[in-house]
Scaffold this motif. Structure first.
Motif, PDB file in Angstrom:
ATOM      1  N   GLN B 153       0.831  -1.198   0.000  1.00 30.14           N
ATOM      2  CA  GLN B 153       0.000   0.000   0.000  1.00 30.14           C
ATOM      3  C   GLN B 153       0.873   1.258   0.000  1.00 30.14           C
ATOM      4  OE1 GLN B 153      -0.397  -2.698   1.927  1.00 30.14           O
ATOM      5  NE2 GLN B 153      -2.408  -3.454   1.303  1.00 30.14           N
ATOM      6  N   PHE B 155       4.001   1.425  -0.913  1.00 34.39           N
ATOM      7  CA  PHE B 155       4.707   1.450  -2.194  1.00 34.39           C
ATOM      8  C   PHE B 155       3.835   2.121  -3.251  1.00 34.39           C
ATOM      9  CE2 PHE B 155       5.167  -0.707  -6.339  1.00 34.39           C
ATOM     10  CZ  PHE B 155       6.463  -0.345  -6.655  1.00 34.39           C
ATOM     11  N   ALA B 156       2.559   1.741  -3.270  1.00 39.89           N
ATOM     12  CA  ALA B 156       1.648   2.282  -4.291  1.00 39.89           C
ATOM     13  C   ALA B 156       1.504   3.792  -4.151  1.00 39.89           C
ATOM     14  CB  ALA B 156       0.282   1.603  -4.194  1.00 39.89           C
ATOM     15  N   GLN B 159       4.819   5.404  -5.226  1.00 43.04           N
ATOM     16  CA  GLN B 159       5.177   5.179  -6.625  1.00 43.04           C
ATOM     17  C   GLN B 159       4.341   6.077  -7.540  1.00 43.04           C
ATOM     18  OE1 GLN B 159       7.451   2.974  -7.714  1.00 43.04           O
ATOM     19  NE2 GLN B 159       7.087   3.031  -9.908  1.00 43.04           N
ATOM     20  N   ASP B 160       3.042   6.110  -7.324  1.00 40.51           N
ATOM     21  CA  ASP B 160       2.134   6.856  -8.208  1.00 40.51           C
ATOM     22  C   ASP B 160       0.895   7.203  -7.401  1.00 40.51           C
ATOM     23  OD1 ASP B 160       0.474   7.805 -10.167  1.00 40.51           O
ATOM     24  OD2 ASP B 160       0.948   6.242 -11.621  1.00 40.51           O
ATOM     25  N   GLU B 162      -1.454   9.407  -7.771  1.00 37.26           N
ATOM     26  CA  GLU B 162      -2.703   9.587  -8.509  1.00 37.26           C
ATOM     27  C   GLU B 162      -3.355   8.234  -8.793  1.00 37.26           C
ATOM     28  OE1 GLU B 162      -3.150  12.663 -11.866  1.00 37.26           O
ATOM     29  OE2 GLU B 162      -2.915  10.756 -12.880  1.00 37.26           O
ATOM     30  N   PHE B 163      -2.521   7.272  -9.219  1.00 38.03           N
ATOM     31  CA  PHE B 163      -3.064   5.943  -9.486  1.00 38.03           C
ATOM     32  C   PHE B 163      -3.585   5.306  -8.200  1.00 38.03           C
ATOM     33  CE2 PHE B 163      -2.829   1.358  -9.803  1.00 38.03           C
ATOM     34  CZ  PHE B 163      -3.524   1.136 -10.972  1.00 38.03           C
ATOM     35  N   ARG B 165      -4.889   6.657  -5.714  1.00 38.97           N
ATOM     36  CA  ARG B 165      -6.205   7.216  -5.406  1.00 38.97           C
ATOM     37  C   ARG B 165      -7.310   6.467  -6.159  1.00 38.97           C
ATOM     38  NH1 ARG B 165      -6.058  12.028  -2.618  1.00 38.97           N
ATOM     39  NH2 ARG B 165      -3.894  12.581  -2.955  1.00 38.97           N
ATOM     40  N   VAL B 166      -7.027   6.122  -7.423  1.00 38.89           N
ATOM     41  CA  VAL B 166      -8.025   5.455  -8.251  1.00 38.89           C
ATOM     42  C   VAL B 166      -8.230   3.996  -7.829  1.00 38.89           C
ATOM     43  CG1 VAL B 166      -8.701   4.983 -10.656  1.00 38.89           C
ATOM     44  CG2 VAL B 166      -7.461   7.037 -10.105  1.00 38.89           C
ATOM     45  N   THR B 167      -7.295   3.456  -7.044  1.00 41.44           N
ATOM     46  CA  THR B 167      -7.534   2.099  -6.547  1.00 41.44           C
ATOM     47  C   THR B 167      -8.427   2.121  -5.315  1.00 41.44           C
ATOM     48  OG1 THR B 167      -5.634   2.092  -5.065  1.00 41.44           O
ATOM     49  CG2 THR B 167      -5.241   1.331  -7.301  1.00 41.44           C
ATOM     50  N   LEU B 169      -7.625   3.286  -2.382  1.00 39.89           N
ATOM     51  CA  LEU B 169      -6.885   3.264  -1.114  1.00 39.89           C
ATOM     52  C   LEU B 169      -7.127   4.572  -0.360  1.00 39.89           C
ATOM     53  CD1 LEU B 169      -3.231   2.005  -1.780  1.00 39.89           C
ATOM     54  CD2 LEU B 169      -4.995   0.865  -0.457  1.00 39.89           C
ATOM     55  N   PRO B 170      -7.139   4.526   0.967  1.00 35.65           N
ATOM     56  CA  PRO B 170      -7.252   5.777   1.730  1.00 35.65           C
ATOM     57  C   PRO B 170      -5.925   6.532   1.690  1.00 35.65           C
ATOM     58  CG  PRO B 170      -7.051   3.914   3.223  1.00 35.65           C
ATOM     59  CD  PRO B 170      -7.085   3.337   1.841  1.00 35.65           C
ATOM     60  N   LEU B 174      -3.011   7.117   4.578  1.00 28.91           N
ATOM     61  CA  LEU B 174      -1.728   6.423   4.459  1.00 28.91           C
ATOM     62  C   LEU B 174      -0.561   7.409   4.410  1.00 28.91           C
ATOM     63  CD1 LEU B 174      -2.704   3.584   1.974  1.00 28.91           C
ATOM     64  CD2 LEU B 174      -2.013   3.288   4.345  1.00 28.91           C
TER      65      LEU B 174
END
Lengths: 279, 306
Positions: B153, B155-156, B159-160, B162-163, B165-167, B169-170, B174
């Motif tokens: 989480q 890492f995501a 790493q990106d 904006e992406f 956010r689209v998954t 994830l809070p 985080l």
């Protein structure tokens, strides 16, 4: 029963229409419904009342000159750019209440900015599985989905390689695999063909064809229609933050038909430079 | 060599060193990934105000530092997430204000002289009190659980964002959690490495490890390995040669970085050669393609000129 409502819902495009008919009863709600969207970036108005609808299974290409608001439209659809006015519904749910992110696969515009720490292709693609496992651990079926998505874009053999060493086209394939890994119902792609070599363009077009065949709706920002043209159901052309054209794709309604475009990528097709709709 | 283990203070210092060696790179890797490598340094400055408050009110400097540093980290995260163009100026105010305030409070307090402040700035193996060790252990356990347990989480979002956010994830939560973990790590590490050098242990082991690794998970594991190695060796060396522990640890980390980067180049070359054995030379395959692309490009540029 539903015919009345669906007829009424054709009066789309205003806030009040959205409020009265939050969902089309009987028909599946639109994957994306952006109504009269107004947004600005750093105080500069970029969207000045954009209406955009993507129905389930529909492939919509968003075209326009640089600075016409294509990318901002896409970013407002995913909520990265807040709307100052207007409404946004995803799958019939107002944005504020939307939680079903697993239904959406997003492919951002590829940037060359590398992250500060190395990461493998598999690690990057695995983040696309987060809508499924959220804060829980990654499971075996998640790994299987990652393998499937990597195979779909022909990058399974590069899974353990670092993303930093990939070419532009390979990197784009990785970003698309990341969006596909959750089997989304709506794919949102910002300039997927920019800076992509001809071989990768072919892979991308094939991948997209498979996804469309599966019934996935697609919203694409494109520089020009190019090799994706046969897949596209409808084009929406933006100019100065407003919708200038919304209808079936017209041959060579692309960036090349518009003033002020710049040319950034190779072509796999013989596109015409005849003046398009807006010339 | 083993005789140093018979001293209680050395046992405590070595345990603290292991914990610092794990936590600092485990958090630091996310900051490096996001190109915020110097964030830990700023947090160290802010933590000094906490130490000052601890002296002033004669309470535990470590807990006060945790409190102030967490508050500072939350402010830093808010400044970052707003993407404010004047953000760096706001951060400068925070960092130097924190540093000045800390020194001011320490000098106003009746309790301790400058020698004691010195140990917070540069780290000291003599100063890890039994109560400090309990605090450090509890805080380190939390940091390790979060930074390793939520690796995918975090890492995501680094790493990106904006992406991520689209998954769904809070992302905001985080981000705040990561900032708080970095703040806690600064205070965990300050007794051994010192506030002025904390950031080095969050960054240098990560950069050293990534000379040899290709994946994020491996980089994290290897940087923890490097972190523990240099922290323990630094504390031991500090005892043997009567040196301040913070500078010893940091200089060792830099030596490890230099050695690993010297090894990395020939290794990468060999790996490259092994890879090219699998297939023909790239250019042989690509040549017709490239030519084709070039001619097409020239066609389109003619189109442009029209």
């Amino acid at each position: 029963m539903s015919s009345v409502i669906s007829k009424a819902s054709k009066a789309e495009g205003t806030d009040s229409a959205l409020a009265r008919h939050p969902r089309e009863v009987g028909a599946a709600p639109a994957a994306v419904c952006l109504c009269d969207a107004v947004a600005s970036l750093g105080g500069r108005p970029v969207l000045r009342g954009v209406d955009l609808k993507v129905r389930p299974g529909e492939v919509v290409a968003l075209l326009g000159a640089n600075g016409s608001g294509k990318s901002t439209t896409v970013k407002s659809v995913i909520g990265a750019v807040p709307l100052e006015r207007g409404g946004l519904e995803l799958f019939g749910t107002p944005y504020a209440k939307f939680r079903a992110w697993h239904r959406i696969g997003y492919v951002p515009q590829r940037t060359t900015a590398a992250s500060g720490v190395p990461a493998t292709v598999r690690e990057v693609v695995s983040t696309g599985r987060l809508p499924q496992h959220g804060l829980l651990p990654f499971r075996r079926k998640d790994k299987a989905a990652v393998d499937r998505a990597l195979a779909q874009v022909g990058m399974l053999d590069r899974a353990e390689d670092g993303v930093a060493g990939l070419s532009g086209g390979q990197h784009q394939r990785v970003l698309i695999a990341r969006a596909l890994v959750g089997s989304p119902e709506l794919l949102i792609m910002d300039e997927p063909m920019a800076g992509v070599d001809v071989a990768s363009q072919q892979v991308l077009a094939d991948t997209l064809r498979q996804e469309v065949g599966r019934g996935t709706a697609v919203l694409l920002v494109l520089h020009e229609l190019g090799p994706l043209e046969p897949l596209i159901d409808r084009t929406v052309v933006l100019r100065d933050g407003c919708v200038a054209y919304d209808g079936p794709p017209h041959p060579s309604t692309g960036q090349h038909a518009l003033p002020g475009h710049d040319h950034v990528h190779p072509h796999g097709d013989d596109h015409l430079t005849t003046p398009g709709l807006l010339a | 060599m083993t005789e140093m283990l018979s001293y209680d203070f050395m046992q405590r210092a070595l345990i603290a060193a292991v914990l610092v060696g794990i936590t600092a790179p485990a958090v630091g890797i996310y900051l490096v990934q996001r190109r915020q490598a110097l964030m830990g340094d700023g947090m160290g400055h802010v933590a000094l105000t906490g130490v000052g408050l601890g002296f002033f009110f004669q309470t535990s400097p470590v807990w006060m530092a945790v409190l102030v540093c967490v508050l500072g980290a939350v402010v830093m995260e808010l400044v970052r997430s707003r993407g404010n163009q004047r953000g760096d100026i706001a951060l400068a105010m925070l960092f130097y204000g924190g540093m000045a305030c800390g020194k001011m409070l320490v000098s106003m307090s009746a309790q301790a002289g400058n020698g004691s402040l010195e140990s917070y700035l540069w780290g000291s193996i003599l100063t890890v009190a039994p109560s400090d060790l309990i605090t450090i252990t509890v805080l380190a356990a939390v940091v390790i659980a979060v930074t390793i347990g939520l690796r995918r989480q975090l890492f995501a979002i680094c790493q990106d964002e904006e992406f991520a956010r689209v998954t769904g994830l809070p992302v905001r939560v985080l981000n705040l959690l990561l900032a708080v973990m970095a703040a806690v790590t600064v205070t965990v590490a300050m007794r051994v490495v010192g506030l002025l050098l904390v950031s080095a242990l969050m960054v240098v082991p990560v950069v050293a490890a990534q000379q040899l690794t290709r994946s994020f998970a491996m980089t994290q594991a290897a940087s923890i390995g490097v972190g523990v190695l240099v922290a323990v060796a630094g504390v031991a060396g500090s005892y043997q040669a009567d040196l301040p522990s913070g500078p010893t640890i940091v200089l060792l980390a830099i030596v490890v970085f230099a050695v690993l980067s010297a090894v990395a180049t020939p290794l990468a070359r060999r790996r490259h050669r092994a890879a090219s054995d699998h297939g023909p030379e790239v250019c042989e395959v690509r040549l017709p393609d490239q030519q084709q692309g070039r001619t097409e490009d020239s066609v389109t540029s003619r189109g442009l000129a029209q």
